[in-house]
Design a protein around this motif. Structure first.
Motif, short mmCIF file in Angstrom:
data_model
loop_
_atom_site.label_atom_id
_atom_site.label_comp_id
_atom_site.label_asym_id
_atom_site.label_seq_id
_atom_site.Cartn_x
_atom_site.Cartn_y
_atom_site.Cartn_z
N ASN A 183 0.99 -1.19 -0.06
CA ASN A 183 -0.06 0.02 -0.13
C ASN A 183 0.95 1.40 -0.08
OD1 ASN A 183 -1.34 1.71 2.65
ND2 ASN A 183 -2.54 1.82 0.82
N ASN A 184 0.84 1.98 -1.06
CA ASN A 184 1.55 3.11 -1.30
C ASN A 184 0.86 4.49 -0.78
OD1 ASN A 184 3.54 1.76 -2.34
ND2 ASN A 184 2.75 1.84 -4.42
N ASN A 185 1.56 5.28 -0.03
CA ASN A 185 1.02 6.53 0.47
C ASN A 185 1.91 7.89 0.26
OD1 ASN A 185 -1.55 5.75 2.13
ND2 ASN A 185 0.03 4.17 2.80
N ASP A 186 1.41 8.49 -0.62
CA ASP A 186 1.90 9.88 -1.11
C ASP A 186 2.90 9.63 -2.23
OD1 ASP A 186 0.81 11.25 1.09
OD2 ASP A 186 2.41 10.61 2.40
N SER A 187 3.12 10.64 -2.94
CA SER A 187 3.90 10.36 -4.42
C SER A 187 5.47 10.17 -3.89
CB SER A 187 4.02 11.73 -5.11
OG SER A 187 2.63 12.37 -5.09
N PRO A 188 6.02 10.37 -2.95
CA PRO A 188 7.43 9.83 -2.94
C PRO A 188 7.36 8.36 -2.49
CG PRO A 188 7.10 12.06 -1.51
CD PRO A 188 5.85 11.66 -1.98
N LEU A 194 0.46 6.60 -7.08
CA LEU A 194 0.08 7.26 -8.32
C LEU A 194 -1.34 7.58 -8.54
CD1 LEU A 194 2.11 5.06 -10.71
CD2 LEU A 194 2.43 7.22 -10.02
N ILE A 195 -2.32 6.98 -7.73
CA ILE A 195 -3.77 7.00 -7.79
C ILE A 195 -4.13 7.31 -6.42
CG2 ILE A 195 -6.12 5.89 -8.21
CD1 ILE A 195 -4.31 6.02 -10.75
N PHE A 196 -4.80 8.45 -6.16
CA PHE A 196 -5.12 9.12 -5.06
C PHE A 196 -6.40 8.63 -4.35
CE2 PHE A 196 -1.31 10.90 -6.20
CZ PHE A 196 -0.55 11.17 -4.85
N HIS A 197 -6.66 7.30 -4.48
CA HIS A 197 -7.85 6.54 -3.94
C HIS A 197 -7.06 5.23 -3.03
CE1 HIS A 197 -12.25 4.97 -4.51
NE2 HIS A 197 -11.53 3.92 -3.87
N THR A 198 -7.47 5.34 -1.96
CA THR A 198 -6.80 4.30 -1.04
C THR A 198 -6.86 2.71 -1.86
OG1 THR A 198 -7.43 5.23 0.98
CG2 THR A 198 -7.03 2.97 1.15
N HIS A 199 -5.77 2.15 -1.84
CA HIS A 199 -6.08 0.93 -2.52
C HIS A 199 -4.80 -0.01 -2.01
CE1 HIS A 199 -3.29 3.27 -5.10
NE2 HIS A 199 -2.68 2.13 -5.34
N PHE A 200 -4.93 -1.40 -2.03
CA PHE A 200 -3.91 -2.15 -1.49
C PHE A 200 -3.72 -3.01 -2.61
CE2 PHE A 200 -3.22 -2.01 3.19
CZ PHE A 200 -4.11 -0.99 3.44
N HIS A 201 -2.37 -3.21 -3.00
CA HIS A 201 -2.09 -4.18 -4.11
C HIS A 201 -1.87 -5.95 -3.67
CE1 HIS A 201 -0.38 -0.89 -6.90
NE2 HIS A 201 -0.24 -0.33 -5.62
N ILE A 202 -2.26 -6.52 -4.15
CA ILE A 202 -2.21 -7.99 -3.93
C ILE A 202 -1.49 -8.80 -5.02
CG2 ILE A 202 -3.39 -10.41 -3.48
CD1 ILE A 202 -4.30 -7.99 -1.74
N VAL A 203 -0.09 -8.77 -5.10
CA VAL A 203 0.84 -9.41 -5.98
C VAL A 203 1.50 -10.66 -5.95
CG1 VAL A 203 2.79 -8.59 -7.16
CG2 VAL A 203 1.69 -6.92 -6.02
N PRO A 204 0.83 -11.56 -6.98
CA PRO A 204 1.33 -12.77 -6.77
C PRO A 204 2.71 -13.11 -6.99
CG PRO A 204 0.00 -12.45 -8.73
CD PRO A 204 0.24 -11.20 -7.96
N ARG A 205 3.60 -13.87 -6.45
CA ARG A 205 4.91 -13.76 -6.41
C ARG A 205 5.42 -15.21 -6.81
NH1 ARG A 205 8.17 -10.03 -4.24
NH2 ARG A 205 9.81 -11.26 -5.46
N PHE A 206 6.26 -15.25 -7.60
CA PHE A 206 6.87 -16.58 -8.16
C PHE A 206 8.45 -16.71 -7.83
CE2 PHE A 206 3.16 -15.50 -10.71
CZ PHE A 206 2.31 -16.61 -10.62
N THR A 207 8.77 -17.97 -7.30
CA THR A 207 10.10 -18.29 -6.92
C THR A 207 10.95 -17.86 -8.60
OG1 THR A 207 9.51 -20.08 -5.73
CG2 THR A 207 11.54 -20.02 -6.31
N ASP A 208 11.93 -17.01 -8.28
CA ASP A 208 12.64 -16.78 -9.38
C ASP A 208 11.99 -15.69 -10.61
OD1 ASP A 208 14.74 -18.20 -8.27
OD2 ASP A 208 14.07 -19.97 -9.58
N ASP A 209 10.98 -15.04 -9.84
CA ASP A 209 10.28 -14.09 -10.73
C ASP A 209 11.29 -12.83 -10.93
OD1 ASP A 209 9.96 -12.34 -8.40
OD2 ASP A 209 7.72 -13.03 -8.42
#
Ligand code: AMP
Ligand code: ZN
Length: 143
Positions: free
Chosen positions: A93-98, A102-117
């Protein structure tokens, strides 16, 4: 686009998705939250979870709304892991430009991760013990 206009719910792209004015690959919806695929995924299956109400970031989102978002994030994370066959999941979850927001509507990223991605953890800094103590003191005083 000014900060003012991107934080306005009339122009907000995620509000438009919630209202059905902009197409999105929706995967889950309930009374308070919506989950849909990120159009520029880190890995395929990267999903965003948002509150249906417009709040700019985590700080300004009421606790009860945030609880609903996190509850959905957990449910969706389990489904993303199962559905994509991922080896792991990042919830971010990113807060503030730094911080990369990029999108100023609260959001959480759910990112699938793979071994060696190929993604690496952010590097940890070597810091002195008194630096840590000083930082902790400043944070405690700010609570
Ligand atoms: P952040 O940098 O945390 O604000 O993340 C914003 C995310 O929204 C980025 O990963 C974008 O790829 C994603 N995004 C932007 N516009 C859309 C859209 N119309 N539909 C789905 N995801 C989007
Ligand atoms: Zn919005």
């Amino acid at each position: 686009m000014t900060d003012e206009s991107i934080s306005n719910k009339t122009n907000c792209i995620f509000c438009k998705i919630v209202r059905g004015e902009v197409p999105a690959e929706k995967v889950y919806e309930d009374k308070d939250t919506l989950a849909f695929l990120d159009i520029r995924p880190n890995n395929v299956g990267h999903t965003l979870v948002v509150p249906k109400e417009h709040y700019e970031n985590t700080y300004s989102t009421p606790d009860n709304v945030l609880c609903a978002v996190i509850k959905t994030a957990k449910k969706v994370a389990v489904a993303v892991k199962k559905g994509t066959g991922a080896d792991g999941i990042n919830i971010t979850n990113n807060n503030d430009s730094p911080a990369g927001q990029l999108i100023f509507h609260t959001h959480f990223h759910i990112v699938p991760r793979f071994t060696d991605d190929g993604f690496k953890h952010w590097p940890g800094k070597e810091v002195r013990e008194d630096t840590l103590k000083e930082a902790a003191e400043k944070i405690r005083k700010s609570l």
